[in-house]
Enzyme design. Structure first.
Site, mmCIF file in Angstrom:
data_model
loop_
_atom_site.group_PDB
_atom_site.id
_atom_site.type_symbol
_atom_site.label_atom_id
_atom_site.label_comp_id
_atom_site.label_asym_id
_atom_site.label_seq_id
_atom_site.Cartn_x
_atom_site.Cartn_y
_atom_site.Cartn_z
ATOM 1 N N ASP A 49 0.864 -1.165 0.000
ATOM 2 C CA ASP A 49 0.000 0.000 0.000
ATOM 3 C C ASP A 49 0.918 1.237 0.000
ATOM 4 O O ASP A 49 2.126 1.110 0.243
ATOM 5 C CB ASP A 49 -0.846 -0.086 1.284
ATOM 6 C CG ASP A 49 -1.550 1.198 1.597
ATOM 7 O OD1 ASP A 49 -2.282 1.687 0.729
ATOM 8 O OD2 ASP A 49 -1.357 1.733 2.705
ATOM 9 N N ASP A 51 -0.144 5.125 1.094
ATOM 10 C CA ASP A 51 -0.346 6.054 2.208
ATOM 11 C C ASP A 51 -0.255 5.347 3.547
ATOM 12 O O ASP A 51 -0.941 4.348 3.791
ATOM 13 C CB ASP A 51 -1.727 6.732 2.098
ATOM 14 C CG ASP A 51 -1.743 7.802 1.036
ATOM 15 O OD1 ASP A 51 -0.828 8.639 1.011
ATOM 16 O OD2 ASP A 51 -2.688 7.802 0.211
ATOM 17 N N GLU A 96 -13.504 4.943 8.434
ATOM 18 C CA GLU A 96 -12.451 4.055 7.903
ATOM 19 C C GLU A 96 -11.726 3.323 9.032
ATOM 20 O O GLU A 96 -11.434 2.137 8.914
ATOM 21 C CB GLU A 96 -11.450 4.895 7.085
ATOM 22 C CG GLU A 96 -10.314 4.076 6.503
ATOM 23 C CD GLU A 96 -9.230 4.924 5.821
ATOM 24 O OE1 GLU A 96 -9.454 6.130 5.559
ATOM 25 O OE2 GLU A 96 -8.148 4.364 5.572
ATOM 26 N N SER A 117 -15.539 12.969 -3.238
ATOM 27 C CA SER A 117 -14.217 13.551 -3.551
ATOM 28 C C SER A 117 -14.076 13.778 -5.044
ATOM 29 O O SER A 117 -13.523 14.785 -5.482
ATOM 30 C CB SER A 117 -13.081 12.612 -3.136
ATOM 31 O OG SER A 117 -13.185 12.290 -1.798
ATOM 32 N N SER A 164 -2.553 1.420 -4.402
ATOM 33 C CA SER A 164 -3.002 2.529 -3.561
ATOM 34 C C SER A 164 -4.411 2.997 -3.880
ATOM 35 O O SER A 164 -4.760 3.210 -5.045
ATOM 36 C CB SER A 164 -2.038 3.710 -3.731
ATOM 37 O OG SER A 164 -2.559 4.853 -3.109
ATOM 38 N N ALA A 165 -5.185 3.212 -2.828
ATOM 39 C CA ALA A 165 -6.512 3.811 -2.976
ATOM 40 C C ALA A 165 -6.397 5.331 -2.896
ATOM 41 O O ALA A 165 -7.385 6.036 -2.742
ATOM 42 C CB ALA A 165 -7.450 3.280 -1.893
ATOM 43 N N ASP A 240 -1.826 -0.902 5.866
ATOM 44 C CA ASP A 240 -2.138 -0.285 7.162
ATOM 45 C C ASP A 240 -3.636 -0.289 7.430
ATOM 46 O O ASP A 240 -4.120 0.471 8.263
ATOM 47 C CB ASP A 240 -1.631 1.171 7.198
ATOM 48 C CG ASP A 240 -2.504 2.084 6.377
ATOM 49 O OD1 ASP A 240 -2.744 1.766 5.198
ATOM 50 O OD2 ASP A 240 -2.987 3.094 6.925
#
Ligand code: C5P
Length: 299
Positions: A49, A51, A96, A117, A164-165, A240
Site C-alpha cells: 500500500d 499512504d 475508515e 471527492s 493505492s486507494a 495499514d
C-alpha cells in the site's frame, strides 16, 4: 535444510522480541518464513500500500499528508476546495478506522467518500504540470527505510506493486521524486482524468479503488501483471488497513505470503482484528525496520 531452519528460527525469535511486533501464529509464521527464505528473490514479489505504509502516519506529533491531502493543497484548486475536502475527511475517515464496524459496514461510507471527492474535483483548472510541480515542492514523508527497501528489491530483481486507494498521480510523482519509481515498480491506483478539450479535471480514470476493494475485482483489470509473475508464488505484502490484507488476491498460484500490517489508530481496540488479517502486526512503528529485517534473510 539445516541452515534454512536455523535462519528461519533466528528470524522468528528476533521478531518476537521486538516490542512493536505482534505475531498471532508463530508456528504458521515459521513455515511461511521457511518457504519464503527457501524461494529467495527468484520466487518473490512484493505488494505494498502507499499512504501510511510506504509513508509515515505521523512525525513529531503531526499527521503526515496522504496523497489526497497533498492533492488537496494544490494552489490552483478553486477557493473553498480545501475546506470542503477537510469536511469530507472528518466525516469519513473516522468510519475508515472505526474499531467497532466491520469492513462490510464501512464500505458504503468509503464508496460515498470517493464519489464526493471525485465530484469535488470535476472542473478544477489544474494542469498536469501544476500538479507535478506541486508534488515536487511538497513534503512526502516516506518511512525511514522505504527507499532502502526499494533499492534492495531493484538490485535483487524483485517486482514491486504499489497498490493505492490514494491519488495515483501523486503516488507516481512522489516515488519519482525520491528515485523510487524504478523499472521493477508498478502502480495500481486512482489516476486523474483530464478533459482533453478544456484541460480541466474530469474525475478519475476507470473504476474507483477505495480502501476496502483492493481485491480480486480491483485487480481484474491488471490480470496480465499477475500472469507475468505467475512464477513468483511468494509474497511480502504490507498495508495499514483491514482492506489491504486482500491486496494479494490477484497473485497466481500463491504459495507463501507474509502479510505485514502497520497499526496505530485505535491500536488497542483494532489489534485483534489486525492479528486475524495480518501475520505480523507492527504497533505505531514509523519505520521499515521489520520488513527490511525480514528481507535481509530472503534477498
Ligand atoms: O494508499 P492508500 O490505499 O492507503 O490510500 C488511501 C488513503 O487515502 C486512505 O487511508 C484514506 O484515509 C485517504 N483518503 C483521503 N481522502 C479521500 C479518500 C481517501 O485522505 N478523499
Amino acid at each position: 535444510k539445516t541452515e534454512l531452519r536455523r535462519a528461519m528460527a533466528e528470524l522468528l525469535e528476533a521478531l518476537i522480541k521486538m516490542p512493536q511486533v505482534r505475531i498471532k501464529n508463530p508456528d504458521y509464521m515459521r513455515s511461511v518464513f521457511e518457504e519464503v527464505i527457501d524461494g529467495n528473490s527468484q520466487k518473490l514479489q512484493v505488494i505494498s500500500d502507499f499512504d501510511q505504509t510506504l509513508t509515515k502516519d505521523h512525525e513529531d506529533g503531526e499527521r503526515c499528508l496522504t496523497t489526497f491531502g497533498i492533492f488537496h493543497s494544490t494552489p490552483q484548486l478553486p477557493d473553498g476546495y480545501c475546506e470542503q475536502s477537510e469536511v469530507l475527511y472528518h466525516k469519513y475517515h473516522p468510519m475508515e478506522v472505526h474499531p467497532d464496524l466491520s469492513v462490510e459496514e464501512k464500505t458504503p461510507y468509503m464508496v460515498q467518500w470517493y464519489k464526493d471527492s471525485e465530484q469535488l474535483l470535476v472542473g478544477a483548472d489544474v494542469s498536469k504540470e501544476n500538479l507535478k510541480n506541486h508534488i515536487y515542492s511538497s513534503k512526502t514523508i516516506f518511512r525511514d527505510g522505504s527507499r532502502d527497501i526499494f533499492d534492495a528489491l531493484k538490485k535483487a530483481g524483485v517486482p514491486v506493486l504499489v497498490f493505492s486507494a490514494g491519488v495515483g498521480d501523486v503516488v507516481r510523482h512522489a516515488l519519482e521524486k525520491h528515485h523510487m519509481l524504478l523499472d521493477n515498480v508498478r502502480i495500481i491506483s486512482n489516476f486523474l482524468n483530464w478533459d482533453s478539450e478544456s484541460g480541466k479535471l474530469a474525475g478519475f480514470q476507470g473504476d474507483m479503488i477505495h480502501v476496502f476493494n483492493k481485491n480480486q475485482r480491483a485487480v481484474a483489470a491488471h490480470e496480465e501483471y499477475f500472469s507475468l509473475l505467475a512464477n513468483r508464488p511468494n509474497v511480502i505484502l504490507m498495508g495499514d488497513n483491514e482492506g489491504d490484507a486482500a491486496m494479494g488476491h490477484g497473485v497466481q498460484n500463491p504459495k507463501a505470503m507474509i502479510k505485514i500490517g502497520f497499526l496505530y489508530h485505535h491500536a488497542k481496540e483494532r489489534l485483534e482484528k489486525f492479528m486475524d488479517m495480518f501475520d505480523i502486526v507492527l504497533i505505531d512503528d514509523q519505520t521499515m525496520d521489520v520488513p527490511k529485517y525480514i528481507l535481509n534473510y530472503v534477498i
